[in-house]
Design a protein around this motif. Structure first.
Motif, PDB file in Angstrom:
ATOM      1  N   GLU A 766       0.846  -1.191   0.000  1.00  0.00           N
ATOM      2  CA  GLU A 766       0.000   0.000   0.000  1.00  0.00           C
ATOM      3  C   GLU A 766       0.886   1.248   0.000  1.00  0.00           C
ATOM      4  O   GLU A 766       1.696   1.465   0.905  1.00  0.00           O
ATOM      5  N   PRO A 767       0.785   2.122  -1.015  1.00  0.00           N
ATOM      6  CA  PRO A 767       1.711   3.267  -1.148  1.00  0.00           C
ATOM      7  C   PRO A 767       1.729   4.184   0.072  1.00  0.00           C
ATOM      8  O   PRO A 767       2.801   4.619   0.496  1.00  0.00           O
ATOM      9  N   LEU A 768       0.544   4.499   0.634  1.00  0.00           N
ATOM     10  CA  LEU A 768       0.519   5.435   1.755  1.00  0.00           C
ATOM     11  C   LEU A 768       1.237   4.859   2.968  1.00  0.00           C
ATOM     12  O   LEU A 768       2.000   5.562   3.646  1.00  0.00           O
ATOM     13  N   VAL A 769       1.018   3.576   3.252  1.00  0.00           N
ATOM     14  CA  VAL A 769       1.683   2.946   4.401  1.00  0.00           C
ATOM     15  C   VAL A 769       3.191   2.949   4.192  1.00  0.00           C
ATOM     16  O   VAL A 769       3.968   3.271   5.104  1.00  0.00           O
ATOM     17  N   LEU A 770       3.637   2.600   2.991  1.00  0.00           N
ATOM     18  CA  LEU A 770       5.073   2.587   2.703  1.00  0.00           C
ATOM     19  C   LEU A 770       5.663   3.987   2.806  1.00  0.00           C
ATOM     20  O   LEU A 770       6.782   4.170   3.316  1.00  0.00           O
ATOM     21  N   THR A 771       4.910   5.002   2.346  1.00  0.00           N
ATOM     22  CA  THR A 771       5.410   6.379   2.418  1.00  0.00           C
ATOM     23  C   THR A 771       5.569   6.815   3.868  1.00  0.00           C
ATOM     24  O   THR A 771       6.561   7.471   4.228  1.00  0.00           O
ATOM     25  N   ILE A 772       4.617   6.440   4.723  1.00  0.00           N
ATOM     26  CA  ILE A 772       4.693   6.812   6.147  1.00  0.00           C
ATOM     27  C   ILE A 772       5.902   6.149   6.804  1.00  0.00           C
ATOM     28  O   ILE A 772       6.671   6.800   7.526  1.00  0.00           O
ATOM     29  N   ILE A 773       6.087   4.858   6.566  1.00  0.00           N
ATOM     30  CA  ILE A 773       7.224   4.156   7.166  1.00  0.00           C
ATOM     31  C   ILE A 773       8.536   4.741   6.668  1.00  0.00           C
ATOM     32  O   ILE A 773       9.484   4.969   7.439  1.00  0.00           O
ATOM     33  N   LEU A 774       8.607   5.024   5.382  1.00  0.00           N
ATOM     34  CA  LEU A 774       9.833   5.563   4.804  1.00  0.00           C
ATOM     35  C   LEU A 774      10.143   6.939   5.385  1.00  0.00           C
ATOM     36  O   LEU A 774      11.292   7.240   5.743  1.00  0.00           O
ATOM     37  N   SER A 775       9.099   7.775   5.508  1.00  0.00           N
ATOM     38  CA  SER A 775       9.331   9.118   6.072  1.00  0.00           C
ATOM     39  C   SER A 775       9.764   9.029   7.526  1.00  0.00           C
ATOM     40  O   SER A 775      10.594   9.825   7.991  1.00  0.00           O
ATOM     41  N   LEU A 776       9.246   8.037   8.271  1.00  0.00           N
ATOM     42  CA  LEU A 776       9.650   7.871   9.679  1.00  0.00           C
ATOM     43  C   LEU A 776      11.146   7.542   9.767  1.00  0.00           C
ATOM     44  O   LEU A 776      11.886   8.148  10.554  1.00  0.00           O
ATOM     45  N   PHE A 777      11.599   6.592   8.954  1.00  0.00           N
ATOM     46  CA  PHE A 777      13.024   6.230   8.999  1.00  0.00           C
ATOM     47  C   PHE A 777      13.909   7.348   8.471  1.00  0.00           C
ATOM     48  O   PHE A 777      15.040   7.533   8.950  1.00  0.00           O
ATOM     49  N   VAL A 778      13.415   8.107   7.466  1.00  0.00           N
ATOM     50  CA  VAL A 778      14.185   9.252   6.980  1.00  0.00           C
ATOM     51  C   VAL A 778      14.342  10.294   8.079  1.00  0.00           C
ATOM     52  O   VAL A 778      15.431  10.848   8.302  1.00  0.00           O
ATOM     53  N   LYS A 779      13.240  10.564   8.804  1.00  0.00           N
ATOM     54  CA  LYS A 779      13.313  11.520   9.917  1.00  0.00           C
ATOM     55  C   LYS A 779      14.267  11.022  10.993  1.00  0.00           C
ATOM     56  O   LYS A 779      15.078  11.801  11.531  1.00  0.00           O
TER      57      LYS A 779
END
Length: 995
Positions: A766-779
């Motif tokens: 799911e794109p939104l879930v992946l985007t949230i996880i990715l942004s968390l690790f980037v932060k």
């Protein structure tokens, strides 16, 4: 109504409708009762008899006063008789099939000539010289009917005719027959001379794009009236019975095809025309359908023509590949593709479309080639013979002598092929009981004819054999074999049909173990194990292959089963099912799991639940690999089963962690956020870490559109991930007395290990879930103090900006995780511009500037149709442009730097001028000047080249400034359009350079 008229009507109604046979036509003529007679269910005389009699009466010669024979007079009576004959034909809708079947050539020739005459076709005019498009519709149709009949008669005359047995010789009858024969031959001679013209007329008819009309009884009545009373109605487009263009073309194509085919015997090139016409006829029939009034084609005969044309004129284009089995067999025989012939014969055993005689002729041809010394065809001959034998069995015929001869020396390959043919030739769901009985009797007889019990076992353990024969029949077969071979112990256990196969000491254990390793058929596995356990009770056959792996949480329960046979069977079925699932062979995995479930249900509720769990995981994988990839939502019952698994609270049930992991990922992928946030039981959040993580992700997705202060769940998710990425520290005193700090990579502080978290994330799509996880690790990556270049990401602002204890976070592992996550997300969707920007930022931060430019450009390309549209400003932000500028600068592409400085919201003249002063540039320099739209930068370039004495480059810069669209006096829209066009061309040039 007058009294006289009333009396006349009463008198008429009191007369009988059926007149005496001697004067019936005169009665019809006198009283105009033809239509009433034709409406009868079974009129006597029949309509075609009426036509013959009307025309015979109208063509009777007259005798004058001097007793001289004269041609038939053109009087009112004869004209009415001819009209009545035409009206009968109109009643039959001018169906040439009916008319040709019942009328002789001379009579039908007379009838159609009368039709041409009454349709105003000028006598003596060649039909080929007439323009059908300009003729009245009924006239054009009359011309077509005549010419269709002409070529049909020519074709029909070329067929052999069975002579009727002569009756007692009668001179008058013989004279009449001789006259008719001579007349027919004369007509045929004329028709053959005009055949070329008739074909041209019909070819011209195929070019017509309007509907035609054929005469009806009413229009013929109108024609018989005085000219003044017709008012031109018969010449209008709406007179008569409508014949659609497609119906007319269909009939004409068929008749032309038959004519061309008949001519092909003397000129083989004409077969191509015939083939074209016949296949066009098939297309038109498909368009018209079977309810056409005027298109009556013998489709079986048409199919025969098409098959013959395919053989005589094989075609290589893609459309011609839709051939009949008959044609495919001929092509395969010519090309030597015998394996394809076998496949066609096997498929034909279901459809029964090929004639048995044809299949036998193919076998005879192969036998002939084999006898001429081609030994490679021996195997092909057996396979074709086996296919034909199965076809004979299905249709209730006896087994041929050829099959018995070829099967005198059976081997494993022959029996395997025979079983394959039998299985593929019977649709057990639709087959009749008699057909199943025929097949069962055949297999039973084959078993009785075999001497080697190994081959008997191959047949008797086959699924088709077990399905077709009842338990009693199989036991009877075993008894018959015991009588034939008393030395072999064929004990039958009085339990289920599963144990009905006897153990044979003559079968080598190694061969059976080899079959056990290769087989994925549950029934076959079961029978092999029975055979093996019948031969030795000392072996544990679940250890035969080291590839059979069962999870440790299950193996303890399975190996605790007391019965050795059941233990081996359950272990092997589960191991093979798991292996098939791993290699995505889901159909076999489902069969193996279903058989295992059926087996364990009888004695172990614990293992039953285990198998239900594994089948749920298999169904998830099946959907995700199948319709799920196309975006089709899973069925509601699968979602319910996933919920049921997550909420399951059965004690002592061995559970695999991967199933919970897959279930939560499944719910997130299909946006079941409502369930995960509101309906999941509280005990699950405490006991299942994947459910806890799934709930936090689902809740964060739901809260994302809200204000920042409402995103409490995002903070909870942040804390969970930070804890997972934290390391536990231990102090250790060294030999020198100092205390050192030891970091443990995989922390046990979080709800799961980092490797488990990464494995779980890689199951999400799911794109939104992946985007949230990715942004968390980037932060989390950006939080570290020594970071120089931040990585940007969508929704990065929802996460906290600091961590209380930075030393506890393993930032090296975080950086590795970010790279792995970006690689995974881009494998899911390589066109997500946000993920591409993250990948570019990672390369930028690690000084890989060429790769960074590649991904920055790719991010812009995917959201602007390869720069044909403007790149959205939220993609190419000032930060992204500045990083692209720095990449170009460090790659010594200084002209590109100057051009990119124009992309900033406020043009960076300082950087642009400084980069243009660099003389050691690795880019194309002056060839990029056409991409500069800022006049100030171009003026600086002019000054710079003048100062350096670079006359040629100065002229290029002056030429760029002189373009009218860059004039500062232009409207703002013109200037923006000029800038946008140069942006597009520059970015496309950069993309070609870096992609």
């Amino acid at each position: 109504m007058s009294a006289e008229a009333a009396d006349r009507e009463a008198a008429t109604s009191s007369r009988p409708c059926t007149p005496p046979q001697t004067c019936w036509f005169e009665f019809l003529l006198e009283e105009s009762l033809l239509e009433k007679h034709l409406r009868k269910p079974c009129p006597d005389p029949a309509p075609v008899q009426l036509i013959v009699q009307f025309l015979e009466q109208a063509s009777k010669p007259s005798v004058n006063e001097q007793n001289q024979v004269q041609p038939p007079p053109d009087n009112k009576r004869n004209r009415i008789l001819k009209l009545l004959a035409l009206k009968v034909a109109a009643h039959l809708k001018w169906d040439l099939d009916i008319l040709e079947k019942s009328l002789s050539v001379p009579v039908l020739n007379m009838l159609l000539n009368e039709l041409l005459c009454i349709s105003k076709v000028p006598p003596g005019t060649k039909h080929v010289d007439m323009d059908l498009a300009t003729l009245p519709p009924t006239t054009a149709m009359a011309v077509l009917l005549y010419n269709r009949w002409a070529i049909r008669t020519i074709v029909q005359s070329s067929f052999p005719v069975k002579q009727a047995k002569p009756g007692p010789p009668q001179l008058s009858v013989m004279n009449q027959m001789q006259q008719e024969k001579e007349l027919t031959e004369n007509i045929l001679k004329v028709l053959k001379e005009q055949a070329a013209d008739s074909i041209l007329v019909l070819e011209a008819a195929l070019k017509l794009n309007k509907d035609l009309y054929v005469h009806t009884m009413r229009t013929l009545d109108l024609l018989a009236m005085e000219p003044g009373m017709v008012n031109g109605e018969t010449e209008s487009s709406a007179a008569g019975l409508k014949v659609k263009t497609e119906e007319m073309q269909c009939q004409v194509c068929y008749d032309l095809g038959a004519a061309y085919f008949q001519q092909g015997s003397t000129n083989s090139a004409v077969y191509e025309n015939a083939r074209e016409k016949f296949f066009r006829t098939k297309e038109l029939i498909a368009e018209i359908g079977s309810l056409s009034l005027h298109c009556t084609i013998d489709e079986k005969r048409l199919a025969g023509y098409c098959q013959a044309c395919d053989v005589l004129v094989p075609s290589s284009d893609s459309t011609s590949q839709q051939l009949t089995p008959y044609s495919q067999v001929h092509i395969c025989l010519r090309s030597g593709n015998y394996q394809e012939v076998i496949q066609i014969f096997i498929e034909d055993n279901l459809t029964l479309s090929l004639p048995v005689q044809f299949r036998q002729s193919v076998l005879r041809e192969l036998f002939k080639k084999a006898q001429q010394g081609n030994e490679a065809l021996d195997e092909i001959c057996f396979k074709v013979c086996a296919c034909n034998t199965v076809r004979d069995i299905l249709e209730g015929r006896t087994i041929s002598v050829q099959f018995n001869q070829l099967f005198l020396r059976p081997n494993k390959e022959k029996i395997d092929f025979l079983l394959e043919v039998c299985s593929r030739s019977v649709n057990l769901e639709k087959a009749s009981e008699s057909l199943k009985g025929n097949m069962a009797a055949f297999l039973k007889n084959v078993c009785l004819g075999l001497e080697d019990l190994q081959y008997v076992f191959m047949i008797s353990s086959h699924e088709l054999f077990i399905t077709l024969l009842k338990d009693e029949e199989r036991k009877l077969l075993v008894d018959q074999m015991r009588k034939r071979s008393p030395r072999v112990n064929l004990c039958i256990k009085p339990v289920t049909s599963f144990y009905d196969i006897p153990a044979s000491a003559s079968v080598n254990i190694g061969q059976l173990e080899h079959q056990l390793i290769l087989s994925v058929d549950p029934w076959r596995i079961r029978q092999i194990l029975i055979e093996l356990h019948g031969m030795t009770s000392e072996r544990q056959f679940w250890t035969v292959s080291n590839k059979w792996e069962v999870p440790s949480v299950y193996s303890g329960v399975i190996l605790g089963i007391k019965d050795n046979l059941t233990r081996d069977l359950v272990y092997i079925l589960m191991a093979k099912g798991l292996h098939c699932s791993t290699v995505k062979d889901f159909s076999h995995a489902k069969q193996l799991f279903a058989a295992c479930l059926e087996l364990v249900t009888e004695f172990s509720p614990k293992l039953r639940q285990v198998m239900l769990n594994e089948m749920l995981l298999l169904d998830i994988h099946t959907h995700e690999a199948g319709t799920g990839q196309a975006g089709e939502r899973p069925p509601s019952d699968l979602i319910s089963r996933v919920r049921g698994y997550l909420e399951m609270r059965l004690p002592d049930i061995p559970l695999r962690q991967v199933i919970a992991e897959e279930c939560v990922a499944f719910m997130l992928n299909w946006r079941e956020n409502e369930y995960l946030t509101l309906q999941v039981p509280a005990f699950l959040l405490q006991s299942n870490p994947y459910v806890k993580l799934g709930q936090l992700l689902a809740a964060t997705c739901k809260e994302l559109p809200g204000p920042k202060e409402s995103r409490r769940t995002a903070k909870d998710l942040w804390e969970v991930v930070v804890q997972i990425c934290s390391v536990s520290s231990q102090h250790k005193r060294g030999n020198d007395g100092r205390v050192s700090l030891i970091k443990q990579r995989e922390s046990t502080l979080g709800i799961m290990y980092r490797s488990e978290l990464l494995s779980f994330i890689k199951k999400l799509r799911e794109p939104l879930v992946l985007t949230i996880i990715l942004s968390l690790f980037v932060k989390l990556h950006n939080v570290r103090e020594d970071i120089v270049n931040d990585i940007t990401a969508e929704h990065i602002s929802i996460w906290p900006s600091s961590i209380p204890n930075l030393q506890s976070v393993d930032f090296e592992a975080v950086a590795i995780t970010v790279k792995e996550l970006v690689r995974y997300t881009l494998s899911i969707n390589p066109n997500n511009h946000s993920w591409l920007i993250i990948q570019a930022d990672i390369y930028f931060a690690t000084n890989q500037y060429s790769a960074a430019l590649h991904y920055y450009l790719q991010a812009g390309a995917v959201c602007s149709d390869f720069f044909n549209k403007a790149v959205p400003p939220d993609v190419y932000t000032d930060q992204v442009i500045k990083r692209m500028i720095k990449c170009c600068s460090l790659l010594n592409c200084h002209t590109q730097v100057a051009i990119l400085c124009q992309f900033l919201r406020e043009i960076d003249y300082k950087t642009a001028f400084k980069s243009l002063q660099e003389q050691n540039s690795h880019d194309a320099m002056d060839s990029y000047y056409d991409y500069i739209w800022d006049v100030t930068i171009l003026e600086y370039l002019t000054y710079l080249h003048h100062k350096r004495g670079e006359t040629d480059k100065r002229q290029i810069a002056i030429k760029a400034i002189g373009q009218t669209e860059l004039n500062a006096s232009n409207p703002e829209e013109v200037l923006q359009l000029a800038a946008q066009r140069r942006k597009k061309k520059f970015l496309q040039a950069m993309a070609k350079l870096y992609f």
